[in-house]
Design a protein around this motif. Structure first.
Motif, mmCIF file in Angstrom:
data_model
loop_
_atom_site.group_PDB
_atom_site.id
_atom_site.type_symbol
_atom_site.label_atom_id
_atom_site.label_comp_id
_atom_site.label_asym_id
_atom_site.label_seq_id
_atom_site.Cartn_x
_atom_site.Cartn_y
_atom_site.Cartn_z
ATOM 1 N N GLY A 63 0.819 -1.214 0.000
ATOM 2 C CA GLY A 63 0.000 0.000 0.000
ATOM 3 C C GLY A 63 0.846 1.253 0.000
ATOM 4 O O GLY A 63 0.542 2.231 -0.697
ATOM 5 N N ILE A 64 1.934 1.236 0.773
ATOM 6 C CA ILE A 64 2.827 2.399 0.826
ATOM 7 C C ILE A 64 3.520 2.600 -0.520
ATOM 8 O O ILE A 64 3.651 3.724 -1.012
ATOM 9 N N THR A 65 3.952 1.487 -1.126
ATOM 10 C CA THR A 65 4.600 1.590 -2.440
ATOM 11 C C THR A 65 3.653 2.188 -3.477
ATOM 12 O O THR A 65 4.046 3.030 -4.304
ATOM 13 N N THR A 66 2.392 1.774 -3.448
ATOM 14 C CA THR A 66 1.387 2.317 -4.370
ATOM 15 C C THR A 66 1.167 3.808 -4.115
ATOM 16 O O THR A 66 1.056 4.602 -5.066
ATOM 17 N N ALA A 67 1.117 4.199 -2.829
ATOM 18 C CA ALA A 67 0.915 5.606 -2.494
ATOM 19 C C ALA A 67 2.081 6.456 -2.958
ATOM 20 O O ALA A 67 1.904 7.586 -3.440
ATOM 21 N N ILE A 68 3.311 5.919 -2.830
ATOM 22 C CA ILE A 68 4.495 6.646 -3.298
ATOM 23 C C ILE A 68 4.440 6.825 -4.816
ATOM 24 O O ILE A 68 4.724 7.909 -5.346
ATOM 25 N N ARG A 69 4.055 5.743 -5.511
ATOM 26 C CA ARG A 69 3.968 5.808 -6.978
ATOM 27 C C ARG A 69 2.926 6.857 -7.407
ATOM 28 O O ARG A 69 3.168 7.652 -8.324
ATOM 29 N N THR A 70 1.785 6.890 -6.728
ATOM 30 C CA THR A 70 0.736 7.855 -7.056
ATOM 31 C C THR A 70 1.207 9.281 -6.810
ATOM 32 O O THR A 70 0.971 10.179 -7.629
ATOM 33 N N ALA A 71 1.895 9.492 -5.679
ATOM 34 C CA ALA A 71 2.389 10.837 -5.357
ATOM 35 C C ALA A 71 3.413 11.304 -6.386
ATOM 36 O O ALA A 71 3.431 12.480 -6.780
ATOM 37 N N ARG A 72 4.285 10.381 -6.821
ATOM 38 C CA ARG A 72 5.282 10.747 -7.838
ATOM 39 C C ARG A 72 4.611 11.077 -9.163
ATOM 40 O O ARG A 72 5.050 11.976 -9.889
ATOM 41 N N GLN A 73 3.554 10.341 -9.509
ATOM 42 C CA GLN A 73 2.809 10.655 -10.725
ATOM 43 C C GLN A 73 2.169 12.039 -10.630
ATOM 44 O O GLN A 73 2.172 12.805 -11.604
ATOM 45 N N ASN A 74 1.648 12.368 -9.441
ATOM 46 C CA ASN A 74 1.064 13.700 -9.228
ATOM 47 C C ASN A 74 2.113 14.790 -9.392
ATOM 48 O O ASN A 74 1.855 15.844 -9.987
ATOM 49 N N VAL A 75 3.314 14.529 -8.874
ATOM 50 C CA VAL A 75 4.409 15.502 -9.013
ATOM 51 C C VAL A 75 4.753 15.707 -10.479
ATOM 52 O O VAL A 75 4.914 16.840 -10.954
ATOM 53 N N ASP A 76 4.866 14.616 -11.216
ATOM 54 C CA ASP A 76 5.212 14.710 -12.640
ATOM 55 C C ASP A 76 4.127 15.471 -13.415
ATOM 56 O O ASP A 76 4.440 16.301 -14.283
ATOM 57 N N MET A 77 2.864 15.191 -13.129
ATOM 58 C CA MET A 77 1.769 15.883 -13.827
ATOM 59 C C MET A 77 1.756 17.370 -13.477
ATOM 60 O O MET A 77 1.529 18.221 -14.349
ATOM 61 N N SER A 78 2.017 17.698 -12.208
ATOM 62 C CA SER A 78 2.046 19.105 -11.798
ATOM 63 C C SER A 78 3.199 19.833 -12.472
ATOM 64 O O SER A 78 3.054 20.984 -12.910
ATOM 65 N N LYS A 79 4.354 19.192 -12.577
ATOM 66 C CA LYS A 79 5.499 19.823 -13.242
ATOM 67 C C LYS A 79 5.213 20.050 -14.722
ATOM 68 O O LYS A 79 5.580 21.098 -15.278
ATOM 69 N N GLU A 80 4.562 19.081 -15.361
ATOM 70 C CA GLU A 80 4.223 19.248 -16.772
ATOM 71 C C GLU A 80 3.218 20.382 -16.952
ATOM 72 O O GLU A 80 3.318 21.165 -17.909
ATOM 73 N N SER A 81 2.261 20.494 -16.048
ATOM 74 C CA SER A 81 1.301 21.603 -16.112
ATOM 75 C C SER A 81 2.013 22.937 -15.958
ATOM 76 O O SER A 81 1.698 23.904 -16.660
ATOM 77 N N ILE A 82 2.987 23.005 -15.059
ATOM 78 C CA ILE A 82 3.745 24.243 -14.874
ATOM 79 C C ILE A 82 4.522 24.589 -16.138
ATOM 80 O O ILE A 82 4.578 25.753 -16.554
#
Length: 550
Positions: free
Chosen positions: A292-311
């Motif tokens: 569960g923690i590994t999945t949460a880390i993966r999701t958070a990293r995906q959110n970071v990547d999407m936010s950076k691309e939006s910026i």
């Protein structure tokens, strides 16, 4: 050991831009009152010539003539008398880069057409200007320079592209203000602080010229034209009254909105990275729910990547609009072709308000992807609350048995399809949530964006007298807020005049001309509008064959 989050670095995005947006906070602007939605006036910003007073004796130079710093009319007459092919007369000061002190406080530069003036003629004119005009006026310490200097139009047009939600995705709302998709915020070039909305596009069918409609008091502010004579076709040919998209405040807010979103995304990235650090510590310490923690880390990293691309996308967009849009001339999209004098359509009991102007859109204003009368619905904004597509459907089709055409406009873009006849608004066939006949309407405009409301089946008797030098009474269509729930918001506000009001199928109902309510609450605010079918009837008297662009 305590983990720290490194400074945010996004390849291709200047750090200065990130720092600017990090400090940016979007503050909604709420006027104190709005008796007339576009009646708030703004004083033009004067150049700060007082900053020169430490280098030049300001009092001496303006003692005999208050406009000494800005008026070059006398020089123009002198140059014209000398038959010098001049291109510009400019009072200038010069300084080295990064040095605050100018090495030449004030200089009159006279531009002339290249290769058309001899050295002897240039010298003679320079000495004549300095000795016979400047010295006699007390400007004996001001030098004159003759330049070979070409002048040209500052822009061939903004080339506004159409909104593309399919490509711009969740960032669409940050692009909309700078596109050719309705609603478009507009203002007179001569007074870009006086703002309103462009309602819709028109055609005469006999040529390729694109026309547009707005309120007359937006195109020609009454305080600028107190005689209220309107603008005839003949007069329009002699007087260029240009219209820009995005007045001062609208442009500032649209740019600030981009910066605010980038600031929010940066905070989101910081929060996700902090979460990743915390989750990683738990994982390293042998937490039981490792998957569960590994999945949460993966999701958070995906959110970071999407936010950076939006910026990254917003940074490119921000650079484009701030490079082109700050100068009002670069936002010029149209000129006024005709404006009816503001007043009642007749002396009869059913007279409606005449407050409309037809604009001629510049051929170079829009890109090749121009889509015509398409209204951006997108995400509805009401006092900061976001409502998605389902909310729009629930508002426009509130009764389960009245859902003919029940579909959200593709990509949030509603195409105009025809005009509601006068008997249409008076006898609506749609129903509200209770099953009673009612007509739900929508619009997108400069201040409040996309809003929904109800057309009241009773016309209002409206007396206008404060914002123009004429008093008249007319019967107007009345639009009231959709409901009185807190935060829902008024249907319109200051500077929304000129917007087109449409029903759920895209039929044009009316032209927004004003409102009232005294600011007690949004629920008590009322929007007034002229029936579009009546406006169109009058337009055809001036422009035979004119019709809605479809």
């Amino acid at each position: 050991m305590e983990s720290t989050i490194p400074p945010l670095i996004i390849p291709g995005v200047p750090q200065a831009f990130l720092d600017l947006c990090k400090l940016n906070v979007e503050v909604p602007i709420k006027p104190e009152s709005h008796l007339s939605r576009s009646s708030t006036l703004y004083s033009p910003t004067a150049p700060d010539f007082d900053k020169l007073k430490d280098k030049v004796d300001h009092a001496r130079l303006t003692k005999n003539y208050a406009d000494a710093y800005t008026d070059t009319h006398g020089l123009r007459l002198c140059i014209k008398g000398a038959k010098l092919p001049f291109t510009a007369v400019m009072p200038l000061g010069f300084a080295n880069v990064d040095e605050q002190e100018p090495f030449c406080p004030l200089l009159v530069a006279i531009g002339v057409e290249p290769k058309k003036v001899t050295y002897e003629d240039a010298k003679a004119v320079s000495e004549s200007v300095k000795l016979t005009i400047l010295a006699e006026a007390g400007f004996d310490d001001v030098e004159v320079a003759i330049w070979e200097f070409e002048t040209f139009l500052s822009s061939s047009g903004p080339k506004l592209l159409a909104l593309d939600p399919e490509l711009q995705g969740h960032l669409t709302e940050f692009y909309h203000a700078f596109t050719s998709t309705l609603g478009i915020a507009v203002a007179p070039l001569k007074q870009p602080g006086y703002e309103g909305s462009l309602g819709l596009f028109l055609t005469r069918g006999d040529d390729s010229k694109l026309l547009a409609l707005t309120a007359a008091h937006v195109a020609r502010p009454p305080w600028m034209f107190p005689d209220n004579k309107g603008l005839s076709l003949k007069a329009a040919d002699m007087h260029n009254e240009d219209i820009v998209m995005l007045g001062y405040e609208a442009n500032t807010l649209a740019v600030k909105k981009i910066q605010s979103e980038v600031g929010r995304l940066q905070q989101s990235i910081k929060n996700d990275e902090q979460r990743i650090v915390g989750l990683q510590v738990r994982l390293n310490n042998g937490a039981e729910d490792a998957d569960g923690i590994t999945t949460a880390i993966r999701t958070a990293r995906q959110n970071v990547d999407m936010s950076k691309e939006s910026i990254r996308q917003l940074a490119i967009h921000h650079g484009r609009v701030t490079g082109l849009m700050p100068i009002p001339d670069n936002r010029c999209i149209a000129r006024v072709l005709f404006a009816d004098p503001i007043g009642a359509s007749s002396d009869g009991p059913d007279a409606h308000t005449r407050d409309w102007a037809v604009l001629g859109i510049r051929k170079d204003a829009f890109g090749d992807d121009f889509q015509g009368n398409i209204l951006y619905i997108g995400i509805l904004y009401h006092a900061g609350d976001k409502l998605g597509g389902q909310a729009f459907l629930d508002r426009m089709f509130p009764h389960y048995a009245d859902r003919d055409g029940y579909v959200y406009p593709e990509h949030g873009l509603l195409r105009f399809r025809g005009v509601v006849p006068m008997e249409g608004p008076l006898r609506p066939k749609q129903r509200d949530a209770k099953g009673d006949t009612a007509l739900a309407v929508a619009k997108n405009s400069r201040t409040t964006g996309t809003t929904t409301g109800w057309y009241s089946e009773l016309k209002s008797l409206v007396r206008y007298y404060k914002f123009i030098n004429v008093e008249f009474t007319s019967r107007e269509l009345t639009i009231v807020p959709y409901d009185n729930k807190p935060g829902t918001g008024a249907f319109s506000d200051r500077d929304d005049s000129g917007a087109a009001i449409v029903d759920r199928g895209g039929r044009v109902v009316a032209l927004l001309t004003g409102g009232g309510g005294g600011g007690i609450s949004d629920a008590t605010d009322v929007t007034f509008a002229s029936p579009y079918c009546e406006v169109e009837k009058r337009m055809k008297e001036i422009f035979p064959g004119i019709r809605l662009l479809e």
